[in-house]
Design an enzyme around this catalytic site. Structure first.
Site, PDB file in Angstrom:
ATOM      1  N   CYS A  86      -6.731  -0.933  -2.425  1.00  0.00           N
ATOM      2  CA  CYS A  86      -5.454  -1.169  -3.278  1.00  0.00           C
ATOM      3  C   CYS A  86      -5.170  -2.916  -3.130  1.00  0.00           C
ATOM      4  CB  CYS A  86      -4.367  -0.492  -2.661  1.00  0.00           C
ATOM      5  SG  CYS A  86      -4.566   1.469  -2.509  1.00  0.00           S
ATOM      6  N   HIS A 147       2.349  -3.828  -2.391  1.00  0.00           N
ATOM      7  CA  HIS A 147       1.330  -3.866  -1.660  1.00  0.00           C
ATOM      8  C   HIS A 147       0.503  -5.518  -1.438  1.00  0.00           C
ATOM      9  CE1 HIS A 147      -1.756  -1.205   0.835  1.00  0.00           C
ATOM     10  NE2 HIS A 147      -1.042  -2.025   1.405  1.00  0.00           N
ATOM     11  N   ASP A 331      -6.001   1.320  -9.840  1.00  0.00           N
ATOM     12  CA  ASP A 331      -6.169   0.139  -8.990  1.00  0.00           C
ATOM     13  C   ASP A 331      -7.818   0.339  -8.422  1.00  0.00           C
ATOM     14  OD1 ASP A 331      -5.732   2.130  -7.414  1.00  0.00           O
ATOM     15  OD2 ASP A 331      -4.319   0.920  -6.182  1.00  0.00           O
TER      16      ASP A 331
END
Length: 570
Positions: A86, A147, A331
């Site tokens: 990610c 993130h 992703d």
């Protein structure tokens, strides 16, 4: 890609771990965008396997809205994530640059950010496409998962926050969804270290109790103060790690609106509806539990498709469909190791492609959906069978938004506009390089003269158990050390004939073997010459949880709130 029926082993193994739907919205401040400067809607799913969508061959999961998006736009069949995890994948997506150029990859150890209260994240000197479009008069918003870090030195400096990277508005998760966010699920954040620390604590406690018992019964000549000192050290040791690992859900599973925490810990059952309500002005939460043929993961995929449908409907109702470029992707590939004894396998399906999340070279970890729609501009139903990358989104939207890509740094992405419009026959990518952390695992060469697509693997993960196709017993496969096999000579595949990477070529079976390996090796050396050292954002000092950086609503450490202003559930 051939459809798979309900009896296929891959289909049966899919589970319930679609973590999040991430929406990246860029909308022009003008009432309606012209054909040269469209509104831009970028939708990125989390951990979605390419084989989970009907338009990519799945016949047992229902994804009518995403399938319609593909039918009305352009479908990219060789769309690739720039990293199989990610944090680095999203960093590359935002900047158009390989993540190691910004320090968002790791040489060893941690390969993704672990805490909201860590100091690592996307450096301020990196330029995102949101920042460029913001400067061109676009209103930019991010709804969903970030993130990419939060703060550097103090709780409120927000040096890595979306608002510091070109977004006018942010609502969502600054971290990501992990097992720790689900009450009752086994721990995920640093689970192995947490288990070791707990064992050490138990051993030390046993030692202190033995010492105390021996002193009390006169079996050991130990001063009482020494026993109390040992007990104090034990308490200090336990407190030093339990302060972070004992409250992972509270520290990491939260929602923010701009710079403020609005829910801590996050209530998962309401999160998707709240994210959608932020993306459109109305929504009534619907239930999908038990509706699909593939358990909770399948339910989540179908719910995600419904969410996409609601967003597309909102565009239609506001008269924005024809002036909006809409893009959908994931992703990285599905997580093959995800699962537990009670729920079984929890990850997605990567179709015919070998490997999955965390594997830097195998196609299953990096082959992702790529769908682009712009009615009246892009031809409906077109398919592009050329190598493209998530990094290509950066120069594409910058070009469409009237901006210019930075000239003071290497941009690895290439504009998709010529391919999407049909003005170019081939991708601008001749070579693409695939990293696992900061270790280069593989490279591909698109030989445009012959039309063949070569893939060279320099190292591959060692699956556990042998032949399993994944690294069970690990969160994801290792990138280096004993967890990988070095290949000399490297493995060579022809993806144009063997997309599953099932039949490695040899000098005997492929006359061009040595010439292809040499050509890719020369390109690799040229690529390495473009790399410059940068500070790692995944160093231990950046990764460690720091209480003074922890986002918090209320008074730290009593961080607790819900969006209705009441106390959060404990």
């Amino acid at each position: 890609m051939a459809p798979r029926g309900p009896a296929s082993p891959a289909a049966r193994n899919r589970g319930p771990a679609l973590a999040a739907l991430c929406l990246l919205l860029g909308t022009g401040r003008l009432p309606a965008a012209d054909t040269l400067r469209p509104n831009v809607l970028l939708i990125m799913a989390d951990d979605l396997g390419i084989g989970d969508l009907g338009c990519y061959g799945n016949s047992t999961l229902r994804t009518p809205n995403i399938d319609r998006l593909a039918a009305e736009g352009v479908r990219l069949t060789q769309h690739l994530a720039a990293a199989p995890l990610c944090t680095p994948s999203r960093a590359a997506f935002l900047t158009g640059r390989l993540a190691l150029r910004s320090g968002m990859e790791a040489s060893d150890g941690y390969r993704a950010l672990q805490w909201n209260g860590g100091s690592g994240g996307l450096p301020e000197n990196e330029t995102t496409f949101a920042r460029i479009l913001q400067q061109r008069g676009y209103a930019t918003g991010l709804i969903g998962k970030w993130h990419q870090g939060v703060s550097c030195h103090s709780r409120g400096d927000h040096c890595h926050h979306p608002l510091r990277h070109g977004f006018d508005y942010f609502y969502g998760m600054p971290f990501t969804l992990v097992n720790d966010c689900h009450p009752g699920r086994p721990p995920e954040v640093d689970a192995a270290l947490r288990a070791r620390l707990w064992r050490h604590t138990q051993w030390l406690a046993l030692g202190v109790l033995t010492l105390a018992a021996g002193q009390a019964w006169g079996l050991l000549s130990v001063p009482r103060g020494a026993v109390l000192g040992a007990a104090g050290l034990l308490a200090l040791f336990f407190g030093s790690w339990y302060a972070s690992f004992g409250f992972v859900r509270r520290w990491n599973c939260l929602l923010m609106r701009n710079g403020d925490v609005v829910e801590q810990p996050m209530v998962l059952e309401r999160a998707a509806g709240r994210l959608l309500r932020e993306a459109v002005s109305y929504i009534e939460r619907r239930e999908f539990l038990g509706k699909s043929r593939h358990g909770l993961y399948g339910d989540n995929v179908e719910e995600m498709d419904w969410l996409v449908g609601q967003i597309l409907e909102a565009l239609e109702e506001n008269g924005l469909t024809n002036t909006t470029l809409t893009y959908f992707t994931s992703d990285h590939g599905g997580h093959l190791e995800a699962g537990d004894e009670a729920l079984g396998p929890l990850g997605g399906w990567n179709g015919v492609y070998r490997g999955g999340k965390g594997m830097g070279g195998w196609e299953g970890g990096i082959r992702v959906p790529g769908i682009v729609r712009w009615p009246g501009v892009l031809p409906a139903g077109r398919e592009v069978h050329e190598p493209t990358s998530l990094m290509d989104v950066f120069p594409t939207v910058v070009e469409l938004g009237g901006g210019e890509t930075p000239q003071d740094r290497v941009i690895d992405g290439r504009s998709l506009v010529p391919l999407l419009l049909g003005a170019a026959e081939h991708s601008a990518h001749e070579f693409l390089f695939h990293y696992c952390g900061s270790h280069l695992h593989a490279a591909r060469w698109h030989d445009k003269d012959s039309g063949r697509l070569w893939k060279v693997h320099y190292m591959t993960p060692r699956f556990h158990p042998e032949g399993a196709g994944a690294c069970h017993g690990h969160g994801v496969c290792p990138c280096s050390g004993d967890g990988v096999t070095q290949h000399s000579p490297p493995l060579l595949f022809d993806l144009s004939r063997d997309p599953s990477e099932a039949r490695p070529l040899s000098p005997e079976s492929e006359p061009r073997f040595h010439a292809v390996v040499a050509r890719v090796g020369a390109a690799l050396e040229e690529h390495r010459a473009t790399l410059t050292p940068v500070p790692s954002q995944f160093s231990l000092s950046h990764i460690l949880w720091k209480p003074w950086l922890q986002p918090c609503c209320g008074t730290f450490p009593f961080c607790s709130c819900t969006q209705d202003g009441g106390p959060s559930e404990r």
